[in-house]
Design a protein around this motif. Structure first.
Motif, PDB file in Angstrom:
ATOM      1  N   ALA A  14     -43.506  13.056  16.974  1.00 61.28           N
ATOM      2  CA  ALA A  14     -44.770  12.337  17.025  1.00 61.28           C
ATOM      3  C   ALA A  14     -45.174  12.258  18.497  1.00 61.28           C
ATOM      4  CB  ALA A  14     -44.615  10.937  16.454  1.00 61.28           C
ATOM      5  N   ILE A  15     -46.340  12.803  18.817  1.00 60.35           N
ATOM      6  CA  ILE A  15     -46.888  12.724  20.170  1.00 60.35           C
ATOM      7  C   ILE A  15     -47.959  11.641  20.124  1.00 60.35           C
ATOM      8  CG2 ILE A  15     -48.060  13.959  22.028  1.00 60.35           C
ATOM      9  CD1 ILE A  15     -47.022  16.568  20.627  1.00 60.35           C
ATOM     10  N   GLN A  16     -47.746  10.573  20.882  1.00 59.78           N
ATOM     11  CA  GLN A  16     -48.588   9.381  20.766  1.00 59.78           C
ATOM     12  C   GLN A  16     -49.246   9.044  22.100  1.00 59.78           C
ATOM     13  OE1 GLN A  16     -45.083   7.283  19.738  1.00 59.78           O
ATOM     14  NE2 GLN A  16     -45.543   7.234  17.552  1.00 59.78           N
ATOM     15  N   ASP A  17     -50.565   8.855  22.074  1.00 58.45           N
ATOM     16  CA  ASP A  17     -51.303   8.392  23.237  1.00 58.45           C
ATOM     17  C   ASP A  17     -51.618   6.914  23.031  1.00 58.45           C
ATOM     18  OD1 ASP A  17     -51.410  10.933  24.497  1.00 58.45           O
ATOM     19  OD2 ASP A  17     -53.050  11.504  23.167  1.00 58.45           O
ATOM     20  N   TRP A  18     -51.389   6.123  24.078  1.00 58.90           N
ATOM     21  CA  TRP A  18     -51.521   4.667  24.011  1.00 58.90           C
ATOM     22  C   TRP A  18     -52.762   4.190  24.751  1.00 58.90           C
ATOM     23  CZ3 TRP A  18     -47.813   1.301  21.763  1.00 58.90           C
ATOM     24  CH2 TRP A  18     -46.716   1.961  21.192  1.00 58.90           C
ATOM     25  N   GLN A  19     -53.406   3.179  24.152  1.00 54.34           N
ATOM     26  CA  GLN A  19     -54.555   2.518  24.775  1.00 54.34           C
ATOM     27  C   GLN A  19     -54.561   1.068  24.326  1.00 54.34           C
ATOM     28  OE1 GLN A  19     -58.403   4.585  24.586  1.00 54.34           O
ATOM     29  NE2 GLN A  19     -59.313   2.628  24.001  1.00 54.34           N
ATOM     30  N   ASP A  20     -54.764   0.159  25.251  1.00 49.15           N
ATOM     31  CA  ASP A  20     -54.820  -1.270  24.934  1.00 49.15           C
ATOM     32  C   ASP A  20     -53.561  -1.758  24.221  1.00 49.15           C
ATOM     33  OD1 ASP A  20     -57.463  -1.260  25.982  1.00 49.15           O
ATOM     34  OD2 ASP A  20     -58.271  -0.719  24.017  1.00 49.15           O
ATOM     35  N   GLY A  21     -52.408  -1.179  24.564  1.00 51.54           N
ATOM     36  CA  GLY A  21     -51.140  -1.619  23.979  1.00 51.54           C
ATOM     37  C   GLY A  21     -50.860  -1.092  22.586  1.00 51.54           C
ATOM     38  N   LYS A  22     -51.671  -0.117  22.114  1.00 51.75           N
ATOM     39  CA  LYS A  22     -51.492   0.418  20.766  1.00 51.75           C
ATOM     40  C   LYS A  22     -51.652   1.943  20.776  1.00 51.75           C
ATOM     41  CE  LYS A  22     -52.953  -3.760  18.475  1.00 51.75           C
ATOM     42  NZ  LYS A  22     -52.029  -4.155  17.465  1.00 51.75           N
ATOM     43  N   ILE A  23     -51.158   2.568  19.743  1.00 55.51           N
ATOM     44  CA  ILE A  23     -51.280   4.020  19.608  1.00 55.51           C
ATOM     45  C   ILE A  23     -52.689   4.339  19.128  1.00 55.51           C
ATOM     46  CG2 ILE A  23     -50.455   6.070  18.384  1.00 55.51           C
ATOM     47  CD1 ILE A  23     -47.738   4.476  18.091  1.00 55.51           C
ATOM     48  N   ILE A  24     -53.435   5.083  19.938  1.00 56.52           N
ATOM     49  CA  ILE A  24     -54.809   5.447  19.574  1.00 56.52           C
ATOM     50  C   ILE A  24     -54.883   6.873  19.043  1.00 56.52           C
ATOM     51  CG2 ILE A  24     -55.484   6.214  21.912  1.00 56.52           C
ATOM     52  CD1 ILE A  24     -58.258   4.768  21.155  1.00 56.52           C
ATOM     53  N   ARG A  25     -53.930   7.714  19.420  1.00 47.92           N
ATOM     54  CA  ARG A  25     -53.903   9.096  18.957  1.00 47.92           C
ATOM     55  C   ARG A  25     -52.466   9.477  18.668  1.00 47.92           C
ATOM     56  NH1 ARG A  25     -56.038  10.572  23.022  1.00 47.92           N
ATOM     57  NH2 ARG A  25     -58.143  10.093  22.424  1.00 47.92           N
ATOM     58  N   GLU A  26     -52.246  10.090  17.508  1.00 44.82           N
ATOM     59  CA  GLU A  26     -50.898  10.522  17.139  1.00 44.82           C
ATOM     60  C   GLU A  26     -50.999  11.877  16.454  1.00 44.82           C
ATOM     61  OE1 GLU A  26     -47.137   8.231  15.514  1.00 44.82           O
ATOM     62  OE2 GLU A  26     -48.706   8.317  13.982  1.00 44.82           O
ATOM     63  N   ARG A  27     -50.165  12.823  16.937  1.00 42.74           N
ATOM     64  CA  ARG A  27     -50.084  14.152  16.357  1.00 42.74           C
ATOM     65  C   ARG A  27     -48.639  14.462  16.069  1.00 42.74           C
ATOM     66  NH1 ARG A  27     -52.347  13.453  20.563  1.00 42.74           N
ATOM     67  NH2 ARG A  27     -51.342  14.585  22.215  1.00 42.74           N
ATOM     68  N   PHE A  28     -48.399  15.136  14.957  1.00 42.39           N
ATOM     69  CA  PHE A  28     -47.044  15.517  14.587  1.00 42.39           C
ATOM     70  C   PHE A  28     -46.887  17.018  14.683  1.00 42.39           C
ATOM     71  CE2 PHE A  28     -47.472  11.406  12.636  1.00 42.39           C
ATOM     72  CZ  PHE A  28     -46.222  10.834  12.817  1.00 42.39           C
ATOM     73  N   ILE A  29     -45.748  17.445  15.231  1.00 41.63           N
ATOM     74  CA  ILE A  29     -45.381  18.850  15.248  1.00 41.63           C
ATOM     75  C   ILE A  29     -43.951  18.967  14.735  1.00 41.63           C
ATOM     76  CG2 ILE A  29     -46.969  19.501  17.108  1.00 41.63           C
ATOM     77  CD1 ILE A  29     -44.577  19.439  19.032  1.00 41.63           C
ATOM     78  N   ALA A  30     -43.663  20.091  14.131  1.00 38.13           N
ATOM     79  CA  ALA A  30     -42.304  20.313  13.598  1.00 38.13           C
ATOM     80  C   ALA A  30     -41.664  21.483  14.300  1.00 38.13           C
ATOM     81  CB  ALA A  30     -42.367  20.575  12.101  1.00 38.13           C
TER      82      ALA A  30
END
Length: 117
Positions: A101-117
């Protein structure tokens, strides 16, 4: 966001998932404007729709063999979480995958999440 803050939030998220409370983790750690892209490549925008999809997925899991956190890395406002999954899905049969899970954070929360296998 500071790296240490994201690391602490990830520990909380992972702990809730391991307790069998993934939707509570979703409530606590995901941004209202979430953009989430699963392994199928489809991006879904908005917390409510992503929540609905998550609940639907969970409702169709019949057996869980493995749902484990295997590693975490934080670089700036981006985190990487490695999950090992092995479960049976009512519609799709056995799902066995190691994903990141590749997660970008904004305002203390995950705003963007992408999954790769």
């Amino acid at each position: 966001m500071a790296t240490a803050t994201i690391e602490q939030a990830l520990l909380g998220l992972i702990d809730l998932v391991h307790q069998g409370k993934p939707m509570e983790a979703f409530d606590q750690y995901y941004h209202p404007n979430l953009e989430k892209t699963d392994l199928d490549g489809v991006t879904v925008t908005g917390l409510a729709e992503n929540y609905r999809i998550g609940e639907e997925l969970l409702s169709k899991i019949t057996t869980v063999r493995t749902f484990a956190h295997r590693g975490t890395l934080v670089v700036g406002d981006r985190s990487f979480v490695v999950w090992e999954l092995d479960f049976d899905h009512a519609d799709n049969g056995r799902v066995a995958v190691t994903e990141v899970a590749i997660q970008d954070w904004q305002d203390g929360k995950i705003i963007r999440e992408r999954f790769i296998a």
